[in-house]
Motif scaffolding. Structure first.
Motif, PDB file in Angstrom:
ATOM      1  N   MET A   1       0.763  -1.156   0.086  1.00 25.84           N
ATOM      2  CA  MET A   1      -0.152   0.022   0.061  1.00 25.84           C
ATOM      3  C   MET A   1       0.879   1.398   0.051  1.00 25.84           C
ATOM      4  O   MET A   1       0.415   2.162   0.463  1.00 25.84           O
ATOM      5  N   THR A   2       2.016   1.325  -0.604  1.00 26.92           N
ATOM      6  CA  THR A   2       3.018   2.298  -0.488  1.00 26.92           C
ATOM      7  C   THR A   2       2.498   3.315  -1.602  1.00 26.92           C
ATOM      8  O   THR A   2       1.956   2.773  -2.477  1.00 26.92           O
ATOM      9  N   GLN A   3       2.272   4.589  -1.067  1.00 23.76           N
ATOM     10  CA  GLN A   3       1.445   5.617  -1.758  1.00 23.76           C
ATOM     11  C   GLN A   3       2.562   6.670  -2.055  1.00 23.76           C
ATOM     12  O   GLN A   3       3.356   7.024  -1.129  1.00 23.76           O
ATOM     13  N   THR A   4       2.077   7.716  -2.992  1.00 18.96           N
ATOM     14  CA  THR A   4       2.774   8.989  -3.056  1.00 18.96           C
ATOM     15  C   THR A   4       2.504  10.053  -2.099  1.00 18.96           C
ATOM     16  O   THR A   4       1.649   9.996  -1.556  1.00 18.96           O
ATOM     17  N   ALA A   5       3.226  11.037  -2.125  1.00 19.34           N
ATOM     18  CA  ALA A   5       2.895  12.144  -1.209  1.00 19.34           C
ATOM     19  C   ALA A   5       1.898  12.794  -1.563  1.00 19.34           C
ATOM     20  O   ALA A   5       0.913  13.174  -0.651  1.00 19.34           O
ATOM     21  N   GLU A   6       1.324  12.793  -2.751  1.00 21.28           N
ATOM     22  CA  GLU A   6       0.190  13.261  -3.352  1.00 21.28           C
ATOM     23  C   GLU A   6      -0.939  12.725  -2.753  1.00 21.28           C
ATOM     24  O   GLU A   6      -2.017  13.276  -2.384  1.00 21.28           O
ATOM     25  N   PHE A   7      -0.900  11.477  -2.652  1.00 18.00           N
ATOM     26  CA  PHE A   7      -2.067  10.445  -1.950  1.00 18.00           C
ATOM     27  C   PHE A   7      -2.173  10.854  -0.486  1.00 18.00           C
ATOM     28  O   PHE A   7      -3.378  11.256  -0.206  1.00 18.00           O
ATOM     29  N   TRP A   8      -0.988  10.887   0.100  1.00 20.69           N
ATOM     30  CA  TRP A   8      -1.259  11.391   1.609  1.00 20.69           C
ATOM     31  C   TRP A   8      -1.857  12.805   1.760  1.00 20.69           C
ATOM     32  O   TRP A   8      -2.432  13.160   2.721  1.00 20.69           O
ATOM     33  N   ASN A   9      -1.371  13.684   0.785  1.00 14.84           N
ATOM     34  CA  ASN A   9      -1.761  14.914   0.824  1.00 14.84           C
ATOM     35  C   ASN A   9      -3.258  15.131   0.761  1.00 14.84           C
ATOM     36  O   ASN A   9      -3.946  15.750   1.498  1.00 14.84           O
ATOM     37  N   SER A  10      -3.836  14.082  -0.117  1.00 17.81           N
ATOM     38  CA  SER A  10      -5.245  14.165  -0.383  1.00 17.81           C
ATOM     39  C   SER A  10      -6.070  13.936   0.824  1.00 17.81           C
ATOM     40  O   SER A  10      -6.975  14.516   1.078  1.00 17.81           O
ATOM     41  N   VAL A  11      -5.741  12.820   1.564  1.00 19.40           N
ATOM     42  CA  VAL A  11      -6.597  12.383   2.612  1.00 19.40           C
ATOM     43  C   VAL A  11      -6.369  13.564   3.669  1.00 19.40           C
ATOM     44  O   VAL A  11      -7.477  13.333   4.738  1.00 19.40           O
ATOM     45  N   TYR A  12      -5.572  14.192   3.998  1.00 14.79           N
ATOM     46  CA  TYR A  12      -5.654  15.533   4.875  1.00 14.79           C
ATOM     47  C   TYR A  12      -6.160  16.575   4.215  1.00 14.79           C
ATOM     48  O   TYR A  12      -6.986  16.956   5.252  1.00 14.79           O
ATOM     49  N   ASP A  13      -6.051  16.877   3.283  1.00 18.90           N
ATOM     50  CA  ASP A  13      -6.812  17.902   2.595  1.00 18.90           C
ATOM     51  C   ASP A  13      -8.372  17.794   2.692  1.00 18.90           C
ATOM     52  O   ASP A  13      -9.032  18.553   2.833  1.00 18.90           O
ATOM     53  N   ASP A  14      -8.806  16.487   2.599  1.00 23.79           N
ATOM     54  CA  ASP A  14     -10.271  15.954   2.539  1.00 23.79           C
ATOM     55  C   ASP A  14     -10.532  15.441   3.692  1.00 23.79           C
ATOM     56  O   ASP A  14     -11.721  15.262   3.980  1.00 23.79           O
ATOM     57  N   ASP A  15      -9.662  15.352   4.585  1.00 22.49           N
ATOM     58  CA  ASP A  15      -9.969  14.968   6.209  1.00 22.49           C
ATOM     59  C   ASP A  15     -10.613  13.469   6.010  1.00 22.49           C
ATOM     60  O   ASP A  15     -11.877  13.238   6.644  1.00 22.49           O
ATOM     61  N   THR A  16      -9.973  12.337   5.098  1.00 21.57           N
ATOM     62  CA  THR A  16     -10.614  11.278   5.024  1.00 21.57           C
ATOM     63  C   THR A  16      -9.953  10.173   5.568  1.00 21.57           C
ATOM     64  O   THR A  16     -10.117   9.167   5.591  1.00 21.57           O
ATOM     65  N   ALA A  17      -8.552  10.726   6.470  1.00 19.87           N
ATOM     66  CA  ALA A  17      -7.601   9.856   6.855  1.00 19.87           C
ATOM     67  C   ALA A  17      -8.357   9.098   8.114  1.00 19.87           C
ATOM     68  O   ALA A  17      -8.906   9.697   9.158  1.00 19.87           O
ATOM     69  N   PRO A  18      -8.556   7.614   8.004  1.00 21.12           N
ATOM     70  CA  PRO A  18      -9.085   6.959   9.064  1.00 21.12           C
ATOM     71  C   PRO A  18      -8.175   6.702  10.504  1.00 21.12           C
ATOM     72  O   PRO A  18      -9.010   6.322  11.119  1.00 21.12           O
ATOM     73  N   TRP A  19      -7.223   7.134  10.177  1.00 17.23           N
ATOM     74  CA  TRP A  19      -6.357   7.075  11.235  1.00 17.23           C
ATOM     75  C   TRP A  19      -6.268   8.306  12.174  1.00 17.23           C
ATOM     76  O   TRP A  19      -5.750   8.572  13.246  1.00 17.23           O
ATOM     77  N   VAL A  20      -7.035   9.580  11.858  1.00 15.08           N
ATOM     78  CA  VAL A  20      -6.941  10.640  12.766  1.00 15.08           C
ATOM     79  C   VAL A  20      -8.416  10.662  13.506  1.00 15.08           C
ATOM     80  O   VAL A  20      -9.367  10.777  12.845  1.00 15.08           O
ATOM     81  N   ILE A  21      -7.904  10.349  14.696  1.00 17.44           N
ATOM     82  CA  ILE A  21      -8.912  10.055  15.642  1.00 17.44           C
ATOM     83  C   ILE A  21      -8.934  11.152  16.835  1.00 17.44           C
ATOM     84  O   ILE A  21      -9.760  11.133  17.731  1.00 17.44           O
ATOM     85  N   GLY A  22      -8.319  12.352  16.894  1.00 17.85           N
ATOM     86  CA  GLY A  22      -8.221  13.198  17.610  1.00 17.85           C
ATOM     87  C   GLY A  22      -7.561  13.197  18.923  1.00 17.85           C
ATOM     88  O   GLY A  22      -7.513  13.985  19.920  1.00 17.85           O
ATOM     89  N   GLU A  23      -6.702  12.247  19.113  1.00 17.19           N
ATOM     90  CA  GLU A  23      -6.058  11.597  20.459  1.00 17.19           C
ATOM     91  C   GLU A  23      -5.171  10.686  19.944  1.00 17.19           C
ATOM     92  O   GLU A  23      -5.293  10.039  18.768  1.00 17.19           O
ATOM     93  N   PRO A  24      -4.052  10.408  20.760  1.00 14.34           N
ATOM     94  CA  PRO A  24      -2.998   9.292  20.664  1.00 14.34           C
ATOM     95  C   PRO A  24      -3.663   8.123  20.731  1.00 14.34           C
ATOM     96  O   PRO A  24      -4.706   7.845  21.262  1.00 14.34           O
ATOM     97  N   GLN A  25      -2.976   7.255  20.203  1.00  7.13           N
ATOM     98  CA  GLN A  25      -3.234   5.770  20.310  1.00  7.13           C
ATOM     99  C   GLN A  25      -3.094   5.462  21.570  1.00  7.13           C
ATOM    100  O   GLN A  25      -2.108   5.474  22.383  1.00  7.13           O
ATOM    101  N   PRO A  26      -4.080   4.536  22.362  1.00  3.44           N
ATOM    102  CA  PRO A  26      -3.935   3.957  23.648  1.00  3.44           C
ATOM    103  C   PRO A  26      -2.639   3.316  23.829  1.00  3.44           C
ATOM    104  O   PRO A  26      -2.122   3.398  24.962  1.00  3.44           O
ATOM    105  N   ALA A  27      -2.411   2.369  22.942  1.00  6.43           N
ATOM    106  CA  ALA A  27      -1.001   1.772  22.963  1.00  6.43           C
ATOM    107  C   ALA A  27       0.274   2.682  23.089  1.00  6.43           C
ATOM    108  O   ALA A  27       1.037   1.879  23.930  1.00  6.43           O
TER     109      ALA A  27
END
Length: 222
Positions: A1-27
């Protein structure tokens, strides 16, 4: 699933990143509470910057890096919004650092590296994964530790999932795998994960959060 910087930019610009949960991971919070994070700290694939923000607030010398300029901008806004403007972030290509020693040298070395959900994106790309592990070796001081939190294949779910065997095989010469145990990872349902969440019948909370199987590894740099 290696992606380009442009892909990662898009998920932050569109706020669709599933790992953005508003807090640190409990682990990762637990790692700090257990005293597993010491010295100078690197947070590769920092994303929204939650772990760099947490550790900065607690007084650590920590740097968050990400391939995506949009992720770094997001993390900076996030840090300011949470009252931690001193949190440090920079754009950095960790894979390239594994191929070009001078790139790794720009950052120096770290006593602790905390990889939350970066390593597993290289699961189906052995060459890139090897470059990344080579970069970790260059960036970690001898005797220092890399902690890897990665989605696990022990149960179905969203995102790139890897086996414990892949972790063991990836960290061979130059490393000692001190601990590898099951843990959990928290994500959220977005358009990038909705189909997989529905397909596997994953349980979500009222605010769209989902809890899934992960590995937590502690690896010492020899």
């Amino acid at each position: 699933m290696t992606q380009t910087a442009e892909f990662w930019n898009s998920v932050y610009d569109d706020d669709t990143a599933p790992w953005v949960i508003g807090e640190p991971q409990p682990a990762i919070v637990a790692l700090e509470q257990e005293g597993r994070i010491t010295g100078r700290v690197l947070d590769p694939g920092t994303g929204a910057g939650e772990h760099t923000i947490l550790l900065t607030r607690l007084g650590y010398d920590v740097l968050g890096v990400d391939l995506s300029p949009s992720a770094v901008a997001y993390a900076q806004r996030n840090a300011a919004g949470k009252g931690v403007p001193a949190a440090r972030f920079r754009v950095f290509d960790a894979v390239r650092a594994g191929r070009e020693p001078e790139v790794a040298a720009e950052l120096g070395v770290f006593d602790t590296i905390v990889d939350s959900a970066l390593f597993h994106i290289f699961g189906d790309d052995p060459a890139t994964r090897a470059d990344y592990v080579r970069a970790l070796h260059a960036l970690c001081t001898p005797g220092g530790f890399v902690h890897v939190l990665a989605l696990s294949t022990v149960e179905p779910g969203f995102g790139p999932r890897i086996s414990d065997t892949l972790i063991r095989e990836s960290f061979g010469a130059g490393w000692e795998l001190e601990e590898l145990r099951p843990d959990r990872y928290h994500g959220r349902v977005t358009e990038l994960t909705a189909e997989e969440v529905a397909k596997h019948g994953l349980t979500t909370t009222a605010d769209g959060a989902v809890d899934t199987a992960a590995w937590l590894a502690r690896i010492r740099r020899l």
